[in-house]
Design an enzyme around this catalytic site. Structure first.
Site, PDB file in Angstrom:
ATOM      1  N   HIS A  97      83.154 -21.229  54.746  1.00 28.53           N
ATOM      2  CA  HIS A  97      81.808 -21.143  55.324  1.00 28.53           C
ATOM      3  C   HIS A  97      81.069 -19.944  54.732  1.00 28.53           C
ATOM      4  O   HIS A  97      79.889 -20.039  54.388  1.00 28.53           O
ATOM      5  CB  HIS A  97      81.871 -20.931  56.842  1.00 28.53           C
ATOM      6  CG  HIS A  97      82.433 -22.094  57.629  1.00 28.53           C
ATOM      7  ND1 HIS A  97      83.459 -21.965  58.523  1.00 28.53           N
ATOM      8  CD2 HIS A  97      82.072 -23.406  57.664  1.00 28.53           C
ATOM      9  CE1 HIS A  97      83.716 -23.130  59.092  1.00 28.53           C
ATOM     10  NE2 HIS A  97      82.893 -24.030  58.573  1.00 28.53           N
ATOM     11  N   LYS A 113      83.570 -32.168  70.062  1.00 27.03           N
ATOM     12  CA  LYS A 113      84.904 -31.570  69.896  1.00 27.03           C
ATOM     13  C   LYS A 113      85.111 -30.572  71.040  1.00 27.03           C
ATOM     14  O   LYS A 113      84.144 -30.049  71.591  1.00 27.03           O
ATOM     15  CB  LYS A 113      84.951 -30.790  68.575  1.00 27.03           C
ATOM     16  CG  LYS A 113      84.585 -31.616  67.367  1.00 27.03           C
ATOM     17  CD  LYS A 113      84.364 -30.740  66.144  1.00 27.03           C
ATOM     18  CE  LYS A 113      83.905 -31.583  64.968  1.00 27.03           C
ATOM     19  NZ  LYS A 113      83.531 -30.768  63.798  1.00 27.03           N
ATOM     20  N   ARG A 116      82.937 -30.246  50.106  1.00 22.98           N
ATOM     21  CA  ARG A 116      84.208 -29.809  49.523  1.00 22.98           C
ATOM     22  C   ARG A 116      84.826 -30.889  48.658  1.00 22.98           C
ATOM     23  O   ARG A 116      85.084 -30.687  47.496  1.00 22.98           O
ATOM     24  CB  ARG A 116      85.200 -29.453  50.640  1.00 22.98           C
ATOM     25  CG  ARG A 116      84.876 -28.199  51.371  1.00 22.98           C
ATOM     26  CD  ARG A 116      85.557 -28.135  52.698  1.00 22.98           C
ATOM     27  NE  ARG A 116      84.959 -29.099  53.618  1.00 22.98           N
ATOM     28  CZ  ARG A 116      85.206 -29.179  54.896  1.00 22.98           C
ATOM     29  NH1 ARG A 116      86.110 -28.394  55.425  1.00 22.98           N
ATOM     30  NH2 ARG A 116      84.593 -30.052  55.660  1.00 22.98           N
ATOM     31  N   SER A 169      88.438 -25.388  59.340  1.00 24.75           N
ATOM     32  CA  SER A 169      88.786 -24.629  60.550  1.00 24.75           C
ATOM     33  C   SER A 169      90.003 -25.234  61.267  1.00 24.75           C
ATOM     34  O   SER A 169      90.815 -24.507  61.837  1.00 24.75           O
ATOM     35  CB  SER A 169      87.595 -24.590  61.508  1.00 24.75           C
ATOM     36  OG  SER A 169      86.493 -24.009  60.877  1.00 24.75           O
TER      37      SER A 169
HETATM   38  P1  ADP Z   1      81.059 -29.502  61.497  1.00 25.62           P
HETATM   39  O1  ADP Z   1      81.734 -29.564  62.808  1.00 25.62           O
HETATM   40  O2  ADP Z   1      79.597 -29.766  61.514  1.00 25.62           O
HETATM   41  O3  ADP Z   1      81.784 -30.195  60.361  1.00 25.62           O
HETATM   42  P2  ADP Z   1      82.038 -27.036  60.403  1.00 25.62           P
HETATM   43  O4  ADP Z   1      81.905 -25.715  61.037  1.00 25.62           O
HETATM   44  O5  ADP Z   1      83.407 -27.569  60.241  1.00 25.62           O
HETATM   45  O6  ADP Z   1      81.082 -27.969  61.199  1.00 25.62           O
HETATM   46  O7  ADP Z   1      81.335 -27.005  58.989  1.00 25.62           O
HETATM   47  C1  ADP Z   1      79.995 -26.692  58.824  1.00 25.62           C
HETATM   48  C2  ADP Z   1      79.617 -26.997  57.405  1.00 25.62           C
HETATM   49  O8  ADP Z   1      80.400 -26.182  56.539  1.00 25.62           O
HETATM   50  C3  ADP Z   1      79.869 -28.429  56.956  1.00 25.62           C
HETATM   51  O9  ADP Z   1      78.843 -28.787  56.054  1.00 25.62           O
HETATM   52  C4  ADP Z   1      81.182 -28.353  56.227  1.00 25.62           C
HETATM   53  O10 ADP Z   1      81.278 -29.348  55.232  1.00 25.62           O
HETATM   54  C5  ADP Z   1      81.068 -26.993  55.600  1.00 25.62           C
HETATM   55  N1  ADP Z   1      82.368 -26.397  55.321  1.00 25.62           N
HETATM   56  C6  ADP Z   1      83.406 -26.253  56.151  1.00 25.62           C
HETATM   57  N2  ADP Z   1      84.462 -25.678  55.521  1.00 25.62           N
HETATM   58  C7  ADP Z   1      84.047 -25.462  54.247  1.00 25.62           C
HETATM   59  C8  ADP Z   1      84.670 -24.938  53.071  1.00 25.62           C
HETATM   60  N3  ADP Z   1      85.937 -24.551  53.067  1.00 25.62           N
HETATM   61  N4  ADP Z   1      83.935 -24.884  51.947  1.00 25.62           N
HETATM   62  C9  ADP Z   1      82.674 -25.321  51.946  1.00 25.62           C
HETATM   63  N5  ADP Z   1      82.031 -25.851  52.978  1.00 25.62           N
HETATM   64  C10 ADP Z   1      82.708 -25.923  54.128  1.00 25.62           C
END
Ligand code: ADP
Length: 166
Positions: free
Chosen positions: A20, A44, A97, A134
């Site tokens: 992130h 979630k 990703r 996460s």
């Molecule tokens: P959501 O529940 O909306 O998927 P996340 O917090 O998991 O929320 O992710 C928010 C954004 O960050 C999404 O666009 C996700 O694809 C991106 N993201 C999550 N992990 C990574 C990572 N390791 N590298 C790049 N982008 C990421």
């Protein structure tokens, strides 16, 4: 005065990871202002509550990019496009990703554009973060393994505390 080019980076951030943060750094270079928007009405059931997720985002940004002055953290409930309109944002930032992210993100981006005519910008993280999410981090931390390469120190500590308590 020229218009401020503001973007919103929405997500659950449960918790924020180095992946992130990589995206936040890139977005900060592209836009005048970036709001990291923690979603509070996610279906979630997150490990960290809304306040904790926001505090961890703030602490992680301060730790990793202390000189970035154009990044802030907020939370939102309800539809992302409504929040984006309130904030007068010109774009939504999402991270891509792997190919499996694409289908869901494509659908969301098109729906958001239909609802509010807002552009979604996809950014790719450094390849070393492409396998990071996460859920995996929570799972590794739960079993006491080392997550220090994947999250900032402040997040590592909070995860450790959380699983000690649980
Ligand atoms: P959501 O529940 O909306 O998927 P996340 O917090 O998991 O929320 O992710 C928010 C954004 O960050 C999404 O666009 C996700 O694809 C991106 N993201 C999550 N992990 C990574 C990572 N390791 N590298 C790049 N982008 C990421």
């Amino acid at each position: 005065m020229p218009k401020t080019r503001k973007a919103i980076y929405p997500g659950t951030f449960d918790p924020i990871t180095n992946g992130h943060l990589d995206i936040i750094g890139r977005a900060g270079e592209l836009f005048d202002e970036v709001i990291v928007a923690v979603a509070t009405n996610s279906s979630k059931s997150p490990l960290f509550n809304e306040m904790e997720r926001m505090e961890l985002c703030k602490a992680a940004i301060a730790e990793v990019m202390p000189s970035a002055k154009n990044i802030s953290v907020d939370s939102f409930e309800g539809l992302l496009v409504d929040y984006a309109r309130e904030q007068k944002a010109i774009a939504i930032v999402r991270g891509l990703r792997v190919l499996s992210d694409f289908e869901y993100e494509f659908q969301m981006a098109l729906m958001n554009r239909k609802l509010e005519d807002i552009t979604t910008v996809f950014l790719m993280p450094n390849e070393k973060y492409t396998y990071l999410n996460s859920t995996i981090i929570r799972e590794i931390a739960k079993y006491g393994s080392d997550i220090s390469g994947f999250v900032p120190e402040c997040v590592r500590k909070e995860l450790e505390e959380k699983f000690k308590k649980n």
